[in-house]
Design a protein around this motif. Structure first.
Motif, PDB file in Angstrom:
ATOM      1  N   TYR A  82       0.826  -1.214   0.000  1.00 33.31           N
ATOM      2  CA  TYR A  82       0.000   0.000   0.000  1.00 33.31           C
ATOM      3  C   TYR A  82       0.859   1.263   0.000  1.00 33.31           C
ATOM      4  CZ  TYR A  82      -4.007  -3.018   0.936  1.00 33.31           C
ATOM      5  OH  TYR A  82      -4.982  -3.988   0.839  1.00 33.31           O
ATOM      6  N   VAL A  83       1.978   1.216   0.685  1.00 34.41           N
ATOM      7  CA  VAL A  83       2.883   2.370   0.697  1.00 34.41           C
ATOM      8  C   VAL A  83       3.449   2.622  -0.697  1.00 34.41           C
ATOM      9  CG1 VAL A  83       5.129   3.211   1.524  1.00 34.41           C
ATOM     10  CG2 VAL A  83       3.472   2.284   3.143  1.00 34.41           C
ATOM     11  N   THR A  84       3.797   1.551  -1.420  1.00 31.75           N
ATOM     12  CA  THR A  84       4.337   1.738  -2.776  1.00 31.75           C
ATOM     13  C   THR A  84       3.292   2.367  -3.699  1.00 31.75           C
ATOM     14  OG1 THR A  84       3.727  -0.502  -3.542  1.00 31.75           O
ATOM     15  CG2 THR A  84       5.892  -0.235  -2.511  1.00 31.75           C
ATOM     16  N   LEU A  85       2.029   1.977  -3.542  1.00 29.05           N
ATOM     17  CA  LEU A  85       0.966   2.588  -4.335  1.00 29.05           C
ATOM     18  C   LEU A  85       0.827   4.070  -4.006  1.00 29.05           C
ATOM     19  CD1 LEU A  85      -1.891  -0.093  -4.254  1.00 29.05           C
ATOM     20  CD2 LEU A  85      -0.215   0.315  -6.045  1.00 29.05           C
ATOM     21  N   ALA A  86       0.880   4.387  -2.710  1.00 28.28           N
ATOM     22  CA  ALA A  86       0.758   5.781  -2.279  1.00 28.28           C
ATOM     23  C   ALA A  86       1.921   6.620  -2.796  1.00 28.28           C
ATOM     24  CB  ALA A  86       0.688   5.848  -0.753  1.00 28.28           C
ATOM     25  N   LEU A  87       3.123   6.061  -2.762  1.00 26.69           N
ATOM     26  CA  LEU A  87       4.290   6.791  -3.257  1.00 26.69           C
ATOM     27  C   LEU A  87       4.183   7.070  -4.757  1.00 26.69           C
ATOM     28  CD1 LEU A  87       7.239   5.039  -1.358  1.00 26.69           C
ATOM     29  CD2 LEU A  87       6.222   7.266  -0.873  1.00 26.69           C
ATOM     30  N   ASP A  88       3.760   6.068  -5.518  1.00 30.56           N
ATOM     31  CA  ASP A  88       3.619   6.248  -6.959  1.00 30.56           C
ATOM     32  C   ASP A  88       2.547   7.287  -7.282  1.00 30.56           C
ATOM     33  OD1 ASP A  88       5.601   4.544  -7.789  1.00 30.56           O
ATOM     34  OD2 ASP A  88       4.288   2.797  -7.933  1.00 30.56           O
ATOM     35  N   PHE A  89       1.405   7.215  -6.606  1.00 27.90           N
ATOM     36  CA  PHE A  89       0.326   8.176  -6.841  1.00 27.90           C
ATOM     37  C   PHE A  89       0.790   9.585  -6.498  1.00 27.90           C
ATOM     38  CE2 PHE A  89      -3.241  10.705  -5.234  1.00 27.90           C
ATOM     39  CZ  PHE A  89      -4.092  10.669  -6.333  1.00 27.90           C
ATOM     40  N   THR A  90       1.463   9.728  -5.380  1.00 29.76           N
ATOM     41  CA  THR A  90       1.974  11.037  -4.958  1.00 29.76           C
ATOM     42  C   THR A  90       2.990  11.572  -5.961  1.00 29.76           C
ATOM     43  OG1 THR A  90       1.668  10.425  -2.633  1.00 29.76           O
ATOM     44  CG2 THR A  90       3.101  12.308  -3.083  1.00 29.76           C
ATOM     45  N   ALA A  91       3.852  10.684  -6.451  1.00 23.81           N
ATOM     46  CA  ALA A  91       4.880  11.089  -7.411  1.00 23.81           C
ATOM     47  C   ALA A  91       4.255  11.667  -8.674  1.00 23.81           C
ATOM     48  CB  ALA A  91       5.769   9.902  -7.761  1.00 23.81           C
ATOM     49  N   VAL A  92       3.268  10.965  -9.230  1.00 19.28           N
ATOM     50  CA  VAL A  92       2.629  11.424 -10.467  1.00 19.28           C
ATOM     51  C   VAL A  92       1.854  12.720 -10.224  1.00 19.28           C
ATOM     52  CG1 VAL A  92       0.939  10.857 -12.256  1.00 19.28           C
ATOM     53  CG2 VAL A  92       2.509   9.095 -11.407  1.00 19.28           C
ATOM     54  N   LEU A  93       1.156  12.814  -9.105  1.00 21.96           N
ATOM     55  CA  LEU A  93       0.398  14.021  -8.781  1.00 21.96           C
ATOM     56  C   LEU A  93       1.324  15.228  -8.647  1.00 21.96           C
ATOM     57  CD1 LEU A  93      -2.300  15.343  -8.039  1.00 21.96           C
ATOM     58  CD2 LEU A  93      -1.863  14.700  -5.641  1.00 21.96           C
ATOM     59  N   LEU A  94       2.416  15.068  -7.919  1.00 18.57           N
ATOM     60  CA  LEU A  94       3.372  16.167  -7.757  1.00 18.57           C
ATOM     61  C   LEU A  94       4.027  16.537  -9.087  1.00 18.57           C
ATOM     62  CD1 LEU A  94       5.152  15.251  -4.384  1.00 18.57           C
ATOM     63  CD2 LEU A  94       3.415  17.011  -4.784  1.00 18.57           C
ATOM     64  N   ALA A  95       4.250  15.529  -9.918  1.00 19.46           N
ATOM     65  CA  ALA A  95       4.845  15.798 -11.232  1.00 19.46           C
ATOM     66  C   ALA A  95       3.933  16.691 -12.063  1.00 19.46           C
ATOM     67  CB  ALA A  95       5.123  14.487 -11.960  1.00 19.46           C
ATOM     68  N   VAL A  96       2.627  16.406 -12.048  1.00 20.49           N
ATOM     69  CA  VAL A  96       1.658  17.211 -12.796  1.00 20.49           C
ATOM     70  C   VAL A  96       1.582  18.627 -12.229  1.00 20.49           C
ATOM     71  CG1 VAL A  96      -0.785  17.494 -13.357  1.00 20.49           C
ATOM     72  CG2 VAL A  96       0.274  15.231 -13.510  1.00 20.49           C
ATOM     73  N   LEU A  97       1.551  18.738 -10.901  1.00 19.62           N
ATOM     74  CA  LEU A  97       1.332  20.032 -10.260  1.00 19.62           C
ATOM     75  C   LEU A  97       2.584  20.906 -10.212  1.00 19.62           C
ATOM     76  CD1 LEU A  97      -0.885  18.930  -7.224  1.00 19.62           C
ATOM     77  CD2 LEU A  97      -1.647  19.979  -9.365  1.00 19.62           C
ATOM     78  N   LEU A  98       3.756  20.274 -10.047  1.00 17.36           N
ATOM     79  CA  LEU A  98       4.965  21.048  -9.761  1.00 17.36           C
ATOM     80  C   LEU A  98       6.035  20.996 -10.853  1.00 17.36           C
ATOM     81  CD1 LEU A  98       5.302  20.024  -6.010  1.00 17.36           C
ATOM     82  CD2 LEU A  98       4.369  22.158  -6.909  1.00 17.36           C
ATOM     83  N   VAL A  99       5.904  20.075 -11.792  1.00 20.19           N
ATOM     84  CA  VAL A  99       6.923  19.979 -12.858  1.00 20.19           C
ATOM     85  C   VAL A  99       6.225  20.239 -14.199  1.00 20.19           C
ATOM     86  CG1 VAL A  99       8.823  18.632 -13.824  1.00 20.19           C
ATOM     87  CG2 VAL A  99       8.204  18.353 -11.417  1.00 20.19           C
ATOM     88  N   ASN A 100       5.837  19.193 -14.904  1.00 20.90           N
ATOM     89  CA  ASN A 100       5.050  19.363 -16.131  1.00 20.90           C
ATOM     90  C   ASN A 100       4.394  18.035 -16.506  1.00 20.90           C
ATOM     91  OD1 ASN A 100       6.890  17.875 -18.043  1.00 20.90           O
ATOM     92  ND2 ASN A 100       8.294  19.546 -17.488  1.00 20.90           N
ATOM     93  N   LYS A 101       3.411  18.107 -17.383  1.00 20.02           N
ATOM     94  CA  LYS A 101       2.636  16.912 -17.721  1.00 20.02           C
ATOM     95  C   LYS A 101       3.468  15.876 -18.482  1.00 20.02           C
ATOM     96  CE  LYS A 101      -1.825  19.283 -17.745  1.00 20.02           C
ATOM     97  NZ  LYS A 101      -2.996  19.711 -18.571  1.00 20.02           N
ATOM     98  N   ALA A 102       4.397  16.350 -19.316  1.00 22.28           N
ATOM     99  CA  ALA A 102       5.239  15.409 -20.058  1.00 22.28           C
ATOM    100  C   ALA A 102       6.091  14.582 -19.105  1.00 22.28           C
ATOM    101  CB  ALA A 102       6.128  16.167 -21.044  1.00 22.28           C
ATOM    102  N   PHE A 103       6.610  15.229 -18.079  1.00 24.91           N
ATOM    103  CA  PHE A 103       7.388  14.514 -17.060  1.00 24.91           C
ATOM    104  C   PHE A 103       6.503  13.499 -16.336  1.00 24.91           C
ATOM    105  CE2 PHE A 103       8.898  14.496 -12.523  1.00 24.91           C
ATOM    106  CZ  PHE A 103      10.030  13.722 -12.726  1.00 24.91           C
ATOM    107  N   ALA A 104       5.255  13.887 -16.043  1.00 25.77           N
ATOM    108  CA  ALA A 104       4.325  12.978 -15.372  1.00 25.77           C
ATOM    109  C   ALA A 104       4.056  11.744 -16.231  1.00 25.77           C
ATOM    110  CB  ALA A 104       3.021  13.700 -15.055  1.00 25.77           C
ATOM    111  N   VAL A 105       3.912  11.938 -17.542  1.00 24.29           N
ATOM    112  CA  VAL A 105       3.702  10.812 -18.458  1.00 24.29           C
ATOM    113  C   VAL A 105       4.924   9.886 -18.444  1.00 24.29           C
ATOM    114  CG1 VAL A 105       3.438  10.146 -20.883  1.00 24.29           C
ATOM    115  CG2 VAL A 105       2.083  12.036 -19.946  1.00 24.29           C
TER     116      VAL A 105
END
Length: 291
Positions: A82-105
């Motif tokens: 469950y922690v690995t799922l939470a980390l991955d979800f958080t990573a993608v969300l932060l990527a969209v919000l704080l970096v850029n969508k291409a990086f999130a993809v």
């Protein structure tokens, strides 16, 4: 052991230090740097995505013997999953919000490849060639590409120089990857995993690694030459030297006795290589961005 403590250990966050060089390399070669996005992407990759990948692999494998970064791993629990799922979800969300969508993809693609490598349903790691090629590409060229997307905020063009550096990065990982498997032959076989290192044998693994590092150097030379920075290539060689010396010494010991293909010696090789490469690329960052 308490599940929280075992979960933290199995995320193997310090192991991200070994996977840091290509991000630093991409930063050293970036023509423009978005400072905030660079910092956030570095933290997202090394503190969220890599630990999640480590943790998921440990949860699936249920390792009882030494794994990268842990000589005596604790038993994984469902909390780790469950922690690995939470980390991955958080990573993608932060990527969209704080970096850029291409990086999130790019992050999503990396995470999918990592899961496919370990998952019992797909289990790419049990195939010596397919598993090797997936790691070679995603931890090599793709990681450099992904870092560049985050650092510069733009999609790298497909140019001769970029092809050379992407190939160099992939062959660098191709050289390191079989060495990380060399002490796990029997453990992997018990789990139905036939690694490239097992197929090559102890001596074959070292010879294959030497060939991959040679090809890595060829493409780095072509890359720096194409950019008119041939001198940088020779700076790179200075930092490669301690790695080559220890590699040769370790190879000699393994020729004398296969017992030297151990967890202890593998981790020593990883530490020397990571320290040298991270130091090298930090120096290149200083040269390219500040001088």
């Amino acid at each position: 052991m308490h599940p929280v403590r075992s979960t933290i250990q199995l995320l193997r966050i310090p192991f991200s230090f070994f996977l840091m060089p290509l991000f630093l390399f991409a930063l050293s070669q970036a023509e423009s740097v978005l400072v905030s996005e660079t910092i956030w992407s570095f933290l997202i990759i090394h503190l969220l995505v890599y630990p999640a990948s480590n943790g998921y692999n440990s949860f699936v494998d249920q390792d009882e013997e030494s794994i990268g970064g842990l000589e005596k791993p604790p038993k994984p629990t469902i909390y780790l999953f469950y922690v690995t799922l939470a980390l991955d979800f958080t990573a993608v969300l932060l990527a969209v919000l704080l970096v850029n969508k291409a990086f999130a993809v790019c992050l999503c693609l990396y995470i999918i490849a990592s899961r496919a490598y370990s998952s019992r349903m797909i289990r790419l790691k049990k195939y010596p060639v397919a598993g090797f090629l997936v790691v070679m590409f995603f931890q090599g060229a793709f990681t450099y590409y992904m870092a560049t997307v985050a650092i510069t905020g733009s999609i790298p063009e497909v140019s001769e120089a970029h092809i050379f550096v992407w190939l160099g990065c992939s062959f660098q990982i191709a050289g390191a990857y079989p060495l990380t498997q060399i002490y796990q032959h029997q453990q992997d076989l018990k789990d139905g995993v036939v690694t490239l290192s097992y197929k090559l044998g102890y001596i074959g693994t070292f010879c294959f690694t030497a060939l991959m590092f040679l090809l890595c150097n060829v493409f780095y030379f072509l890359y720096f030459s194409s950019k008119g920075n041939g001198m940088i290539f020779y700076i790179l060689q200075l930092f490669f030297l301690p790695v080559i010396v220890y590699f040769g010494y370790w190879f000699y010991m393994v020729i004398q006795s296969h017992s030297h293909a151990s967890f202890k010696n593998t981790m020593r090789m990883n530490r020397i290589a990571a320290l040298c490469m991270n130091s090298c690329f930090v120096v290149l960052i200083i040269i390219s961005q500040f001088l």
